[in-house]
Design a protein around this motif. Structure first.
Motif, PDB file in Angstrom:
ATOM      1  N   SER A   1       0.819  -1.216   0.000  1.00 22.73           N
ATOM      2  CA  SER A   1       0.000   0.000   0.000  1.00 22.73           C
ATOM      3  C   SER A   1       0.853   1.267   0.000  1.00 22.73           C
ATOM      4  O   SER A   1       0.317   2.368  -0.138  1.00 22.73           O
TER       5      SER A   1
ATOM      6  N   GLU B   1       3.471   3.936  -1.515  1.00 25.75           N
ATOM      7  CA  GLU B   1       3.816   4.418  -2.848  1.00 25.75           C
ATOM      8  C   GLU B   1       5.298   4.228  -3.164  1.00 25.75           C
ATOM      9  O   GLU B   1       5.687   4.110  -4.322  1.00 25.75           O
TER      10      GLU B   1
ATOM     11  N   GLN C   1      -4.575   1.897   2.184  1.00 25.39           N
ATOM     12  CA  GLN C   1      -4.365   2.992   1.244  1.00 25.39           C
ATOM     13  C   GLN C   1      -5.225   4.206   1.586  1.00 25.39           C
ATOM     14  O   GLN C   1      -4.918   5.318   1.150  1.00 25.39           O
TER      15      GLN C   1
END
Length: 293
Positions: free
Chosen positions: A102, A104, A164
């Motif tokens: 989750s 980035e 997320q």
């Protein structure tokens, strides 16, 4: 302000209520049938044809015989071990995987996610899985029922989507204060995701409680059998004779039937008692995990 509802809306709501009541009755009655039969006089249960709406001549003899069977108690202990240890490992592994996928900044997360989703549609099958478990030295051990199913791809996707939705600013603030990824996960992300964690506990716990096929394939020692495998033997192979020591020959067949019903109740009640405590998180947790793709 009171909103006036049309006749069609009231009719639609009434039809929904009637339909849901009928659906509830159809869903609940089989369990009530088994419960009433387990509490009733064995001779009456054997002679009864049709539906049972109440227990007759209530007796707990079948339950006494069930709990007097050492295989049931051993199965209970084994199942509790599989549920507690297995679910704890499931939550740990799923949380770690979901957190990593989750973020980035994680490299190759999309190809890794593709491979995980791929396993939901294609897998090696039973024989390669059996050979793998055997080569790992897990055959005929408790870990054969825990390690191979340590993480579900479907549950990983739900938890990843939930993670997320947590603001990245919380993670950045924690790391500015010196927190590492494990601190962020266990002290920030998981406490904020308790609804989805509760749903994962329910999914994994029920899965372990109801599991019997893996035990049938991987276990040879009866002392390791979970409760559901003992229940399967009783229901399918009619192995109730060991519970009826001291029961007269003419009474064996009737009491054998009620023993089957009592065993089903004994194997079902614990998970039914757990569900109400997690039910309030169920819809919220699934919806949180399904909002974003």
């Amino acid at each position: 302000m009171v909103i006036k509802r049309s006749f069609g809306e009231r009719l639609f709501d009434g039809a929904n209520v009637i339909f849901l009541i009928m659906l509830s009755v159809v869903t609940i009655y089989p369990f009530l049938y088994v419960l009433f039969a387990s509490l009733s006089d064995p001779a009456w249960v054997v002679q009864m044809r049709g539906l049972i709406w109440y227990p007759k001549d209530i007796t707990l003899e079948a339950y006494k015989l069930v709990f007097a069977n050492p295989a049931i108690l051993t199965g209970y202990a084994n199942t509790l071990f599989y549920v507690i240890v297995g679910t704890a490992l499931n939550i740990l592994m799923t949380s770690l995987g979901a957190y990593a996928l989750s973020r980035e900044s994680v490299m190759w997360k999309n190809p890794i996610m593709f491979l995980i989703v791929f396993t939901m549609f294609f897998n090696g099958g039973l024989i390669p899985t059996y050979l793998l478990v055997n080569n790992l030295g897990l055959l005929d051990s408790r870990w054969a029922l825990i390690i191979p199913s340590a993480m579900s791809a479907y549950n990983l996707i739900i938890m990843r989507t939930s993670f997320q939705g947590i603001p990245v600013s919380l993670e950045e603030s924690a790391k500015l204060d010196g927190a590492n990824d494990f601190t962020v996960l266990f002290r920030i992300v998981l406490p904020l995701s308790m609804p989805v964690v509760a749903v994962m506990i329910l999914f994994y716990g029920v899965g372990h409680w109801n599991s019997w096929f893996n035990a049938l394939i991987y276990l040879r020692t009866r002392d390791l059998y979970p409760l559901q495998l003992i229940l399967r033997e009783i229901l399918i192979t009619n192995s109730t004779d060991s519970m009826m020591t001291g029961v007269g020959g003419a009474d064996k067949m009737p009491i054998g039937e009620t023993i089957k019903y009592a065993t089903i109740i004994v194997a079902t009640i614990p998970i039914l008692l757990l569900y109400p405590f997690l039910q309030k998180y169920f819809v919220k947790g699934v919806m949180i995990g399904a909002i974003k793709g």
